[in-house]
Design a protein around this motif. Structure first.
Motif, PDB file in Angstrom:
ATOM      1  N   LEU A 374       0.722  -1.163  -0.020  1.00 25.53           N
ATOM      2  CA  LEU A 374      -0.111  -0.021  -0.115  1.00 25.53           C
ATOM      3  C   LEU A 374       0.880   1.267  -0.022  1.00 25.53           C
ATOM      4  CD1 LEU A 374      -2.557  -0.993   2.729  1.00 25.53           C
ATOM      5  CD2 LEU A 374      -2.917  -1.342   0.195  1.00 25.53           C
ATOM      6  N   PRO A 375       0.528   2.558  -0.381  1.00 27.61           N
ATOM      7  CA  PRO A 375       1.040   3.591  -0.392  1.00 27.61           C
ATOM      8  C   PRO A 375       1.651   3.906   1.026  1.00 27.61           C
ATOM      9  CG  PRO A 375      -0.822   4.160  -1.680  1.00 27.61           C
ATOM     10  CD  PRO A 375      -0.950   2.610  -1.118  1.00 27.61           C
ATOM     11  N   SER A 376       0.987   3.609   1.935  1.00 28.48           N
ATOM     12  CA  SER A 376       1.408   3.618   3.472  1.00 28.48           C
ATOM     13  C   SER A 376       2.527   3.132   3.644  1.00 28.48           C
ATOM     14  CB  SER A 376       0.079   3.581   4.353  1.00 28.48           C
ATOM     15  OG  SER A 376      -0.292   2.434   4.437  1.00 28.48           O
ATOM     16  N   ASP A 377       2.777   1.973   3.187  1.00 31.68           N
ATOM     17  CA  ASP A 377       3.800   0.924   3.357  1.00 31.68           C
ATOM     18  C   ASP A 377       5.239   1.460   3.191  1.00 31.68           C
ATOM     19  OD1 ASP A 377       2.092  -1.318   4.388  1.00 31.68           O
ATOM     20  OD2 ASP A 377       2.114  -1.947   2.233  1.00 31.68           O
ATOM     21  N   PHE A 378       5.417   2.465   2.395  1.00 29.79           N
ATOM     22  CA  PHE A 378       6.383   3.070   1.900  1.00 29.79           C
ATOM     23  C   PHE A 378       6.976   4.298   2.951  1.00 29.79           C
ATOM     24  CE2 PHE A 378       5.393   1.535  -2.069  1.00 29.79           C
ATOM     25  CZ  PHE A 378       6.321   0.572  -2.324  1.00 29.79           C
ATOM     26  N   TYR A 379       6.105   4.543   3.968  1.00 32.80           N
ATOM     27  CA  TYR A 379       6.493   5.384   5.022  1.00 32.80           C
ATOM     28  C   TYR A 379       6.631   4.996   6.482  1.00 32.80           C
ATOM     29  CZ  TYR A 379       5.547   9.228   1.711  1.00 32.80           C
ATOM     30  OH  TYR A 379       5.496  10.157   0.763  1.00 32.80           O
ATOM     31  N   ALA A 380       6.852   3.506   6.441  1.00 31.61           N
ATOM     32  CA  ALA A 380       7.186   2.787   7.715  1.00 31.61           C
ATOM     33  C   ALA A 380       8.325   3.382   8.472  1.00 31.61           C
ATOM     34  CB  ALA A 380       7.099   1.223   7.323  1.00 31.61           C
ATOM     35  N   ASN A 381       9.182   3.678   7.678  1.00 28.36           N
ATOM     36  CA  ASN A 381      10.593   4.082   8.159  1.00 28.36           C
ATOM     37  C   ASN A 381      10.806   5.609   8.383  1.00 28.36           C
ATOM     38  OD1 ASN A 381      11.470   1.300   8.281  1.00 28.36           O
ATOM     39  ND2 ASN A 381      11.755   1.382   6.222  1.00 28.36           N
ATOM     40  N   ASP A 382       9.691   6.377   7.974  1.00 34.60           N
ATOM     41  CA  ASP A 382       9.777   7.809   8.141  1.00 34.60           C
ATOM     42  C   ASP A 382       9.959   8.422   9.562  1.00 34.60           C
ATOM     43  OD1 ASP A 382       9.304  10.296   6.475  1.00 34.60           O
ATOM     44  OD2 ASP A 382       7.916  10.554   8.286  1.00 34.60           O
ATOM     45  N   GLU A 383      10.629   9.459   9.717  1.00 36.53           N
ATOM     46  CA  GLU A 383      11.141   9.739  11.127  1.00 36.53           C
ATOM     47  C   GLU A 383      10.071  10.170  11.767  1.00 36.53           C
ATOM     48  OE1 GLU A 383      14.070  12.788  11.205  1.00 36.53           O
ATOM     49  OE2 GLU A 383      15.794  11.442  10.478  1.00 36.53           O
ATOM     50  N   ILE A 384       9.096  10.906  11.089  1.00 34.99           N
ATOM     51  CA  ILE A 384       7.803  11.142  11.788  1.00 34.99           C
ATOM     52  C   ILE A 384       6.847   9.802  12.353  1.00 34.99           C
ATOM     53  CG2 ILE A 384       5.384  12.379  11.583  1.00 34.99           C
ATOM     54  CD1 ILE A 384       6.685  14.200   9.836  1.00 34.99           C
ATOM     55  N   GLN A 385       6.841   8.804  11.437  1.00 32.14           N
ATOM     56  CA  GLN A 385       6.154   7.609  11.833  1.00 32.14           C
ATOM     57  C   GLN A 385       6.837   7.055  13.057  1.00 32.14           C
ATOM     58  OE1 GLN A 385       3.142   6.993  10.230  1.00 32.14           O
ATOM     59  NE2 GLN A 385       3.553   8.795   9.202  1.00 32.14           N
ATOM     60  N   GLU A 386       8.051   6.963  13.260  1.00 28.33           N
ATOM     61  CA  GLU A 386       8.827   6.463  14.173  1.00 28.33           C
ATOM     62  C   GLU A 386       8.508   7.190  15.549  1.00 28.33           C
ATOM     63  OE1 GLU A 386      10.763   3.814  14.233  1.00 28.33           O
ATOM     64  OE2 GLU A 386      11.564   3.415  12.174  1.00 28.33           O
ATOM     65  N   ARG A 387       8.472   8.524  15.331  1.00 25.18           N
ATOM     66  CA  ARG A 387       8.067   9.345  16.623  1.00 25.18           C
ATOM     67  C   ARG A 387       6.799   9.178  16.971  1.00 25.18           C
ATOM     68  NH1 ARG A 387       5.806  13.918  16.888  1.00 25.18           N
ATOM     69  NH2 ARG A 387       6.056  14.744  14.737  1.00 25.18           N
ATOM     70  N   LEU A 388       6.076   9.112  16.104  1.00 24.66           N
ATOM     71  CA  LEU A 388       4.483   8.906  16.578  1.00 24.66           C
ATOM     72  C   LEU A 388       4.309   7.583  17.146  1.00 24.66           C
ATOM     73  CD1 LEU A 388       2.555  10.467  13.423  1.00 24.66           C
ATOM     74  CD2 LEU A 388       2.774  11.455  15.879  1.00 24.66           C
ATOM     75  N   GLN A 389       4.924   6.616  16.846  1.00 19.74           N
ATOM     76  CA  GLN A 389       4.802   5.345  17.394  1.00 19.74           C
ATOM     77  C   GLN A 389       5.336   5.233  18.648  1.00 19.74           C
ATOM     78  OE1 GLN A 389       6.805   1.384  16.331  1.00 19.74           O
ATOM     79  NE2 GLN A 389       4.944   1.058  15.430  1.00 19.74           N
ATOM     80  N   LYS A 390       6.488   5.870  19.030  1.00 25.51           N
ATOM     81  CA  LYS A 390       7.213   5.803  20.059  1.00 25.51           C
ATOM     82  C   LYS A 390       6.206   6.680  21.290  1.00 25.51           C
ATOM     83  CE  LYS A 390      12.064   5.200  18.854  1.00 25.51           C
ATOM     84  NZ  LYS A 390      13.383   5.834  18.988  1.00 25.51           N
ATOM     85  N   GLU A 391       5.569   7.732  20.489  1.00 23.53           N
ATOM     86  CA  GLU A 391       4.714   8.757  21.507  1.00 23.53           C
ATOM     87  C   GLU A 391       3.238   7.778  22.055  1.00 23.53           C
ATOM     88  OE1 GLU A 391       3.740  12.205  19.541  1.00 23.53           O
ATOM     89  OE2 GLU A 391       5.867  13.049  19.444  1.00 23.53           O
ATOM     90  N   SER A 392       3.185   6.786  20.937  1.00 23.41           N
ATOM     91  CA  SER A 392       1.631   6.146  21.281  1.00 23.41           C
ATOM     92  C   SER A 392       2.021   5.079  22.353  1.00 23.41           C
ATOM     93  CB  SER A 392       1.381   5.460  20.060  1.00 23.41           C
ATOM     94  OG  SER A 392       2.133   4.340  19.821  1.00 23.41           O
ATOM     95  N   TYR A 393       3.387   4.617  22.722  1.00 24.13           N
ATOM     96  CA  TYR A 393       3.449   3.671  23.714  1.00 24.13           C
ATOM     97  C   TYR A 393       3.018   4.153  25.056  1.00 24.13           C
ATOM     98  CZ  TYR A 393       6.176   1.054  20.224  1.00 24.13           C
ATOM     99  OH  TYR A 393       6.504   0.345  19.298  1.00 24.13           O
ATOM    100  N   ALA A 394       2.960   5.626  25.224  1.00 27.43           N
ATOM    101  CA  ALA A 394       2.262   6.223  26.503  1.00 27.43           C
ATOM    102  C   ALA A 394       0.994   6.036  26.625  1.00 27.43           C
ATOM    103  CB  ALA A 394       2.796   7.723  26.533  1.00 27.43           C
ATOM    104  N   TYR A 395       0.228   5.572  25.904  1.00 30.52           N
ATOM    105  CA  TYR A 395      -1.086   5.087  25.842  1.00 30.52           C
ATOM    106  C   TYR A 395      -1.520   3.873  25.615  1.00 30.52           C
ATOM    107  CZ  TYR A 395      -1.037  10.147  24.809  1.00 30.52           C
ATOM    108  OH  TYR A 395      -0.624  11.636  24.834  1.00 30.52           O
TER     109      TYR A 395
END
Length: 614
Positions: A374-395
């Motif tokens: 999918l188009p979204s697969d190509f952003y799996a390693n984007d810095e913003i995606q990495e940051r958002l996932q780490k932020e999500s671990y607080a929830y």
């Protein structure tokens, strides 16, 4: 998962460790704080895979709530490294707090004392001996790593002290601070993604950091069993054995896929077919499997007699399922089964020499056929995606940036894919429900590749997970109240509610700002704090009813059938039309009292048009 919940999880593990240590007759400190610090060190050692008995080198720290350890071990490159770790226990009430800067500064002072060979003798002779060995090791230009561990948050006030230490003693001596957030994130990555995390108690070897030796299978006498191409890019096709795949993944784990846009999908039927063929018909594996594709940035030449090559920065960009399946099957196989696989099975390895990232992404896209990307697969390693996932671990709502990456999850955690989250965030927070509904195919497309791409519009440095989860929670409340399903765990894909959600959030924010007399009222923070409160849900339902009646009566009912139908269609498809409606609500002076009065006196008529469900 909040820090407090993670603290409770770790604390339970520490109690088990202390019970076991006492059964084993280990010498433990008497004070509770130091007992917990001791157990924390043991837990850290086990978590990061140190199976040897290093606990005998643990000694009480300089205060009543810390413990130290010094030990040495060799890296995978056979380099001797000394590790000096200090752990400090803190109470659960401090799990959400920051480190006391005095603790960090004191730890750095202790480390410098050890480096200088001036450490005061302790009651642990083995610890003292290791400190002496450490100084001798440093005198021989050896490498050492100092680590401070605590279950509090990082303290910005100590960053200068940490950087001063690092600058003073680099490159042979390093310093890491492991706070509760970093440990929690790595715990989640390790336990629920099953990926190899950065190990502070080791010098990790990434594919880009160390040379990788690949053994090639050669058969013919004239060595014409390798295909070499030298056109647009240099490339080779050769054969390898399952053992090579196993050793590659054993050393680097999922890091070998980090430039691949997804991890192997564990529930794919194709995985099962790969395993069955390799186990039952290894001689047919090459005929049934497409093999793997790897990219290296290092220039490669393969001689006519070569049986092994050395690669730099190798990444598997296609065939991740093949690698992961072969690894798991080979790992669980007996010696005889491994011998049989290596004797009969061959895997095609297509190696491309390229530093061209867009080309590499295109190769990944066009060579995936079993599980289309999918188009979204190509952003799996984007810095913003990495940051958002780490932020999500607080929830308790984790952000899935890579499809299938969470192989398990705790019972109280929900995983939401980034496509769903992006659409809800775009509609609810960025107030663009038309783009959220009608242009989902462009949410993860860059404007550099398509003039209508929305990725840079949705995801910026200002995008944060707190705003995302507030949008999601409000959408979930909207769905529950619409479908009357209080137990629903995940919102259904009802896009017709998006425009009403956008407007009802706007009205809700105006009413709450009026209630608290706060022109700078932060609605998202309020949602994240009160989304489970009955009062808040009633307020949201009140404002949504208000919005529905206002929109229906002004645009769908108080006009002729043709105009009503056109307005209805534009409400879901025309950004300019919807923007006028937003501005109309922006101009309203609202309060909960006014909204409630309107809802009580104004009724909704019958739509003289065809709805989207008709």
């Amino acid at each position: 998962m909040t820090n407090t919940k993670f603290y409770t999880l770790v604390d339970g593990e520490l109690d088990k460790i202390l019970v076991q240590l006492e059964k084993n007759g280990s010498h433990l400190p008497k004070k509770e704080e130091q007992r917990k610090s001791y157990a924390l060190l043991v837990w850290i050692l086990k978590f990061y895979g140190l199976t040897n008995n290093y606990t005998e080198y643990i000694t009480d720290g300089p205060d009543d709530s810390s413990c130290d350890i010094v030990f040495n071990r060799k890296t995978k490159a056979d380099e001797e490294v000394y590790y000096i770790i200090q752990s400090k226990w803190n109470k659960s009430t401090n799990a959400e707090s920051k480190f006391d800067s005095k603790d960090i500064k004191q730890s750095i002072n202790d480390f410098e004392t050890i480096i200088a060979g001036k450490k005061t003798k302790s009651q642990n002779l083995k610890f003292d001996s290791k400190c002496t060995d450490l100084v001798a090791h440093l005198n021989r230009n050896g490498r050492a790593k100092f680590v401070f561990i605590g279950l509090c948050n990082d303290a910005e006030k100590t960053h200068d002290n940490v950087e001063t230490f690092r600058t003073k003693y680099k490159p042979k001596i390093s310093l890491d601070i492991l706070d509760i957030k970093k440990i929690k994130n790595q715990y989640i990555e390790s336990e629920f993604k099953e990926v190899v995390v950065d190990n502070p108690l080791d010098f990790e070897y990434r594919p880009e950091d160390v040379p990788i030796t690949i053994q090639i299978e050669r058969f013919s006498d004239n060595y014409q069993d390798i295909l070499a191409l030298s056109q647009h890019k240099k490339a080779f096709i050769f054969l390898i054995k399952p053992k090579v795949i196993f050793e590659l993944f054993e050393k680097f784990g999922f890091q070998i896929f980090y430039k691949n846009v997804r991890n192997p999908l564990p529930k794919s039927n194709y995985n099962e077919k790969i395993a069955e063929t390799l186990k039952s018909q290894p001689h047919l594996f090459w005929f049934f499997n497409n093999g793997i594709t790897g990219i290296t940035e290092t220039s490669v030449d393969i001689g006519v007699h070569a049986k092994e090559i050395i690669l730099g920065n190798l990444q598997i960009i296609n065939g991740a399922q093949t690698v992961y399946t072969i690894y798991n099957l080979y790992k669980s196989a007996s010696t005889a089964e491994r011998t049989e696989m290596d004797k009969k099975a061959l895997i095609s390895f297509r190696l491309i020499v390229s530093k061209d990232t867009p080309l590499n992404n295109s190769i990944t896209q066009f060579t995936n056929s079993q599980n289309p990307l999918l188009p979204s697969d190509f952003y799996a390693n984007d810095e913003i995606q990495e940051r958002l996932q780490k932020e999500s671990y607080a929830y308790n709502l984790w952000y899935e940036k890579r499809r299938g990456e969470f192989r398990s999850k705790p019972e109280n955690i929900t995983v939401v894919d980034k496509d769903t989250m992006a659409a809800i965030y775009l509609a609810c927070h960025l107030e663009e429900p038309i783009l959220a509904n009608r242009r989902r195919d462009l949410h993860f497309v860059s404007k550099l590749h398509d003039k209508d791409g929305l990725y840079e519009f949705i995801f910026t440095d200002k995008t944060n997970y707190a705003d995302m989860i507030a949008s999601f929670r409000l959408f979930k409340i909207n769905i529950i109240s619409t479908y009357s399903k209080p137990g629903i765990d995940f919102p259904p894909d009802d896009r017709s509610l998006m425009p009403f959600l956008t407007l009802s959030k706007k009205v809700l924010g105006k009413c709450l700002a009026k209630k608290f007399n706060d022109s700078a009222f932060n609605l998202n923070s309020y949602i994240n704090k009160h989304y489970n409160d009955t009062t808040f849900r009633d307020q949201h339902l009140l404002t949504r009813t208000f919005v529905t009646k206002q929109v229906f009566n002004k645009y769908f009912l108080d006009t002729d059938s043709f105009t009503s139908q056109q307005n209805f269609n534009d409400f879901y498809s025309n950004r300019e039309f919807f923007e006028k409606i937003k501005q109309w609500f922006d101009g309203m002076e609202l309060s909960f009292e006014k909204v409630e009065e309107y809802n009580a006196t104004v009724k909704e008529g019958t739509l003289p048009i065809k709805t989207r469900s008709q």
